[in-house]
Design an enzyme around this catalytic site. Structure first.
Site, PDB file in Angstrom:
ATOM      1  CD  GLN A 125       5.337   7.800  -5.285  1.00 29.93           C
ATOM      2  OE1 GLN A 125       6.361   7.013  -5.657  1.00 29.93           O
ATOM      3  NE2 GLN A 125       5.048   7.945  -4.042  1.00 29.93           N
ATOM      4  CB  SER A 128       0.230   1.958  -7.903  1.00 30.02           C
ATOM      5  OG  SER A 128       1.438   1.823  -6.993  1.00 30.02           O
ATOM      6  CD  GLU A 245       8.812   5.878  -3.417  1.00 31.41           C
ATOM      7  OE1 GLU A 245       9.265   5.125  -4.392  1.00 31.41           O
ATOM      8  OE2 GLU A 245       7.778   6.038  -3.019  1.00 31.41           O
ATOM      9  CG  ASN A 366       9.228  -4.699   2.641  1.00 33.38           C
ATOM     10  OD1 ASN A 366       9.313  -3.414   2.034  1.00 33.38           O
ATOM     11  ND2 ASN A 366       9.169  -4.798   3.820  1.00 33.38           N
ATOM     12  CD  GLU A 367       5.620  -8.824  -0.204  1.00 39.06           C
ATOM     13  OE1 GLU A 367       5.549  -7.649  -0.544  1.00 39.06           O
ATOM     14  OE2 GLU A 367       4.993  -9.372   0.938  1.00 39.06           O
TER      15      GLU A 367
END
Length: 389
Positions: A125, A128, A245, A366-367
């Site tokens: 993957q 980023s 995902e 999670n932010e």
């Protein structure tokens, strides 16, 4: 939502349970973040495919069983209950394949889907980038049109690319129109990791293994046949991936049900450890996640979709995973530092704890998920600098 299984579904689960009991390795495989471990996990994928259990919900022509979503959840519960190895093919099977089914050409589906199922083609993957983090719209890696050869020239850098150290191919977004708005002018590419111009640099983790890598692109040519979806439409295609995902497919409840079962056994064997409340809390949350998943299954079967609720799912399971393993380490005390046959589960509690720490970060931090929940579910105004996830 009806939680009563049909006789056929019960028989399906029993068949899966019996096969797993016969084939799951007696001892855990080496970490897939090592070269030997990666190869061992690749062989396990081939074993699963030979048994017909690699992709139970896929069409038969691609190696599946044409099973439904309920059967998939049942298989996942049996899989984790049996203590079977983590899937090294997960990026391809869980993240890329749903997008190939939806956006891929028949030629792409034929070329890639079946090869995912037996470990012969493992995908990395590549989302980023340095400076972009979980904000996919901020990526700067570029794709320049090459009309003469009928394809694109890729340049740039990806980071924290899971499985990239030993995988065969990668998938990710590149900015193909630098004049377009942030969410436009992006194109979704599939590319071989051994292509001319690609450099893969492994990243050492806390334990020294390399589950991630940086990927550098220096004038890498990718033919039109490896563009997934329409050029410039990569954001919409990628959001389909991210939804899978963060939502249902990456973390089936069976993983947490099995972990809490092991946690209960651990607490029972170490009654001197005063962690009963934490163990009970973990069990309740795992059961709640299981019921929520069944509700999601029911919604999807009725024609609905996961949508932004997948962000709630992602925050919940990633925090639960950390809490389960922190509780286990407190119960073990100094023994948590041990490795090998003399250690509890060969030291797997500590290894699984380290992996759980990545849960609140990968698949969109999670932010970012909380921003999505605030804006798209709660309807709160955008905050900060106004940048969307």
């Amino acid at each position: 939502m009806n939680l009563d299984l049909t006789p056929e579904q019960q028989a399906f689960a029993a068949e899966a349970r019996a096969w797993l009991q016969q084939h799951v390795p007696a001892r855990p495989l080496p970490s897939m973040d090592t070269e030997d471990g990666f190869a061992a996990h690749r062989r396990w994928e081939a074993t699963l495919a030979e048994g017909g259990w690699s992709v139970v919900a896929w069409p038969e022509q691609y190696g599946g069983r044409d099973a439904g979503l309920i059967e998939w959840v049942l298989f996942e519960e049996e899989y984790y209950r049996a203590g079977a190895p983590t899937r090294v093919a997960q990026n391809g099977i869980s993240l890329l394949a749903p997008i190939l089914f939806e956006h891929g050409t028949p030629e792409q589906q034929q070329r890639y889907l079946k090869a995912m199922t037996d470990g012969s083609l493992i995908w990395a993957q590549a989302w980023s980038e340095p400076g972009a983090g979980s904000d996919l719209a901020a990526i700067r890696s570029t794709a320049r049109r090459d009309e003469e050869r009928g394809g694109w020239i890729l340049n740039g850098q990806k980071i924290w690319s899971s499985r990239a150290a030993w995988a065969d191919r990668g998938f990710g977004l590149f900015r193909s129109d630098p004049t377009a708005e942030r969410h436009r002018g992006l194109t979704y590419f599939l590319f071989p990791l051994d292509a001319e111009g690609i450099t893969v640099r492994p990243i050492a983790q806390l334990d020294g293994t390399t589950g991630f890598a940086e990927i550098f692109f220096d004038d890498v040519f990718v033919p039109d046949a490896d563009v997934l979806g329409a050029p410039g439409d990569g954001w919409r295609v990628a959001m389909s991936t991210a939804g899978n995902e963060r939502g249902l497919s990456l973390r089936a409840p069976g993983r947490f049900l099995a972990a809490t079962d092991r946690l209960i056994d651990l607490q029972a064997s170490r009654s001197e450890a005063d962690e009963t409340d934490a163990v009970v809390d973990a069990w309740i949350r795992a059961e709640a996640y299981r019921l929520y998943t069944w509700q999601t299954v029911s919604t999807v079967q009725d024609g609905g979709s996961v949508g932004a609720e997948g962000s709630m799912n992602k925050v919940f399971w990633s925090e639960l995973d950390v809490d389960i393993h922190e509780t286990a380490l407190r119960i073990l005390g100094p023994e948590a530092e041990l490795r090998g046959p003399q250690a509890e589960r060969d030291g797997r509690w500590a290894e699984d704890y380290l992996f759980s720490l990545s849960g609140p970060i990968y698949a969109g931090t999670n932010e970012i998920q909380r921003n999505i929940i605030a804006e798209r579910i709660l309807g709160l105004p955008r905050g900060g600098d106004g940048r969307r996830a």
